[in-house]
Design a protein around this motif. Structure first.
Motif, PDB file in Angstrom:
ATOM      1  N   PRO A  55     -10.672  -2.857 -15.906  1.00 51.77           N
ATOM      2  CA  PRO A  55     -11.472  -2.990 -15.258  1.00 51.77           C
ATOM      3  C   PRO A  55     -10.549  -3.846 -14.414  1.00 51.77           C
ATOM      4  N   THR A  56      -9.208  -4.107 -14.174  1.00 50.83           N
ATOM      5  CA  THR A  56      -9.216  -4.586 -13.036  1.00 50.83           C
ATOM      6  C   THR A  56      -7.832  -3.035 -12.058  1.00 50.83           C
ATOM      7  N   PRO A  57      -8.044  -3.317 -11.061  1.00 46.64           N
ATOM      8  CA  PRO A  57      -7.281  -1.710  -9.942  1.00 46.64           C
ATOM      9  C   PRO A  57      -6.075  -1.875 -10.427  1.00 46.64           C
ATOM     10  N   THR A  58      -5.535  -0.563 -10.873  1.00 47.07           N
ATOM     11  CA  THR A  58      -4.423  -0.565 -10.577  1.00 47.07           C
ATOM     12  C   THR A  58      -3.600   0.035  -9.365  1.00 47.07           C
ATOM     13  N   LEU A  59      -2.470  -0.484  -9.001  1.00 44.91           N
ATOM     14  CA  LEU A  59      -1.702  -0.217  -7.164  1.00 44.91           C
ATOM     15  C   LEU A  59      -0.553   0.442  -7.621  1.00 44.91           C
ATOM     16  N   PRO A  60       0.008   1.077  -7.555  1.00 37.56           N
ATOM     17  CA  PRO A  60       1.472   1.120  -6.825  1.00 37.56           C
ATOM     18  C   PRO A  60       1.466   1.379  -5.799  1.00 37.56           C
ATOM     19  N   GLY A  61       2.886   2.297  -5.263  1.00 36.86           N
ATOM     20  CA  GLY A  61       3.416   2.630  -4.176  1.00 36.86           C
ATOM     21  C   GLY A  61       4.629   2.202  -2.567  1.00 36.86           C
ATOM     22  N   GLU A  62       4.973   0.665  -3.175  1.00 35.80           N
ATOM     23  CA  GLU A  62       6.252   0.005  -2.817  1.00 35.80           C
ATOM     24  C   GLU A  62       7.320   0.810  -2.507  1.00 35.80           C
ATOM     25  N   ASP A  63       7.284   1.516  -3.469  1.00 31.96           N
ATOM     26  CA  ASP A  63       8.594   2.356  -3.930  1.00 31.96           C
ATOM     27  C   ASP A  63       8.705   3.511  -3.732  1.00 31.96           C
ATOM     28  N   ILE A  64       6.968   3.968  -3.097  1.00 28.68           N
ATOM     29  CA  ILE A  64       7.182   6.318  -2.662  1.00 28.68           C
ATOM     30  C   ILE A  64       7.528   5.971  -1.900  1.00 28.68           C
ATOM     31  N   TYR A  65       8.098   7.106  -1.417  1.00 28.30           N
ATOM     32  CA  TYR A  65       8.575   7.259   0.637  1.00 28.30           C
ATOM     33  C   TYR A  65       8.163   8.893   0.426  1.00 28.30           C
ATOM     34  N   GLU A  66       7.846   9.813  -0.706  1.00 25.91           N
ATOM     35  CA  GLU A  66       7.213  11.135   0.027  1.00 25.91           C
ATOM     36  C   GLU A  66       5.737  11.268   0.552  1.00 25.91           C
ATOM     37  N   PHE A  67       5.025  12.024   1.122  1.00 26.18           N
ATOM     38  CA  PHE A  67       3.319  11.962   0.960  1.00 26.18           C
ATOM     39  C   PHE A  67       2.759  12.790  -0.059  1.00 26.18           C
ATOM     40  N   THR A  68       3.689  13.951  -0.674  1.00 25.83           N
ATOM     41  CA  THR A  68       3.046  14.315  -1.725  1.00 25.83           C
ATOM     42  C   THR A  68       2.412  13.709  -2.381  1.00 25.83           C
ATOM     43  N   ASP A  69       4.048  12.492  -2.981  1.00 27.21           N
ATOM     44  CA  ASP A  69       4.076  12.021  -4.404  1.00 27.21           C
ATOM     45  C   ASP A  69       2.730  10.971  -4.043  1.00 27.21           C
ATOM     46  N   PHE A  70       2.377  10.427  -3.048  1.00 33.46           N
ATOM     47  CA  PHE A  70       0.798   9.755  -3.008  1.00 33.46           C
ATOM     48  C   PHE A  70      -0.598  10.049  -3.104  1.00 33.46           C
ATOM     49  N   GLU A  71      -0.347  11.731  -2.388  1.00 30.35           N
ATOM     50  CA  GLU A  71      -1.371  12.205  -2.565  1.00 30.35           C
ATOM     51  C   GLU A  71      -2.154  13.042  -3.924  1.00 30.35           C
ATOM     52  N   THR A  72      -0.581  13.515  -4.783  1.00 27.97           N
ATOM     53  CA  THR A  72      -0.774  13.612  -6.033  1.00 27.97           C
ATOM     54  C   THR A  72      -1.889  12.396  -7.317  1.00 27.97           C
ATOM     55  N   LEU A  73      -1.311  11.106  -6.657  1.00 25.88           N
ATOM     56  CA  LEU A  73      -1.654   9.931  -7.042  1.00 25.88           C
ATOM     57  C   LEU A  73      -3.487   9.670  -7.151  1.00 25.88           C
ATOM     58  N   CYS A  74      -3.284   9.978  -5.683  1.00 24.52           N
ATOM     59  CA  CYS A  74      -4.733   9.866  -5.258  1.00 24.52           C
ATOM     60  C   CYS A  74      -6.112  11.070  -5.950  1.00 24.52           C
ATOM     61  N   MET A  75      -5.466  12.088  -6.109  1.00 26.89           N
ATOM     62  CA  MET A  75      -6.207  13.398  -6.075  1.00 26.89           C
ATOM     63  C   MET A  75      -6.309  13.350  -7.550  1.00 26.89           C
ATOM     64  N   GLU A  76      -5.542  12.863  -8.704  1.00 26.46           N
ATOM     65  CA  GLU A  76      -5.847  12.762  -9.264  1.00 26.46           C
ATOM     66  C   GLU A  76      -6.015  12.111 -10.076  1.00 26.46           C
ATOM     67  N   HIS A  77      -6.538  10.711  -8.950  1.00 22.67           N
ATOM     68  CA  HIS A  77      -7.966   9.913  -9.274  1.00 22.67           C
ATOM     69  C   HIS A  77      -6.932   8.200 -10.562  1.00 22.67           C
ATOM     70  N   ALA A  78      -5.540   8.336 -10.851  1.00 23.48           N
ATOM     71  CA  ALA A  78      -4.890   8.252 -11.180  1.00 23.48           C
ATOM     72  C   ALA A  78      -4.128   6.472 -11.440  1.00 23.48           C
TER      73      ALA A  78
END
Length: 209
Positions: A55-78
């Motif tokens: 129930p607590t939202p999850t958040l990653p990203g400070e060590d991601i540097y490729e656009f497509t990696d962010f997009e995969t996480l968002c597209m999959e609602h991971a």
């Protein structure tokens, strides 16, 4: 803190799927804005398991540097939210594009930051232009000389948790050369060549190469 200022859980480390779900449920009573970096970001399916169960939202990203990696996480609602670091995710324009992409998937964007006022102002301009921006992290409030590294902006730079967007040319600030040189790491120069950054070098490169 009261109820006007949201509270978040910083980097938890990599603690495993079930170990991440447990605190996610335990934090529910505190209505946290997010819990950060519960497992490595590239385990998309595992992150989705945690996100769906917590129930607590999850958040990653400070060590991601490729656009497509962010997009995969968002597209999959991971994940529930993302957290790019502008200085390693491609600068102002690409980080803004990451935010626009995330917005299309209904994913808000916070921003990681730990650096000088120059990087801070780059983040501020990007944040001001990105409609799903949530909050900008900052680790320099306790550094006494931090805001003296630049001129041309109202001081204090961080005022009651907010930063005014400069309207001057460029980032709206000017380097204070004398102050910058005063706080250089011993043995380093000022604006010398940096060939060590010509090649990618990160933990993720070591894993995926």
């Amino acid at each position: 803190m009261g109820y006007d200022m949201p509270l978040s859980m910083d980097h938890l480390g990599h603690i495993g799927v079930k170990s991440a779900i447990r605190p996610g449920k335990a934090y529910e009573n505190f209505n946290l804005e997010w819990m950060e970096d519960v497992i490595p970001w590239y385990y998309t399916d595992l992150l989705k398991q945690i996100t769906d169960a917590s129930p607590t939202p999850t958040l990653p990203g400070e060590d991601i540097y490729e656009f497509t990696d962010f997009e995969t996480l968002c597209m999959e609602h991971a994940v529930d939210k993302i957290h790019p670091d502008l200085e390693t995710s491609g600068g102002i324009l690409r980080t803004h594009k990451v935010g626009d992409m995330a917005f299309r998937y209904g994913v808000p964007m916070a921003m990681h930051f730990a650096g000088t006022p120059v990087g801070c102002m780059a983040n501020v301009h990007c944040a001001a232009a990105t409609r799903n921006f949530l909050a900008l992290e900052n680790h320099s409030l306790d550094v006494p000389f931090w805001q003296n590294l630049v001129t041309g902006i109202d001081k204090p730079i961080i005022n009651k948790g907010f930063i005014k967007v400069p309207d001057g040319p460029g980032l709206g600030i000017t380097l204070n050369d004398d102050e910058m040189k005063r706080h250089l790491k011993p043995g380093t120069g000022y604006f010398e060549p940096t060939p060590m950054w010509d090649e990618k070098q990160s933990w993720d490169d070591a894993i995926f190469s």
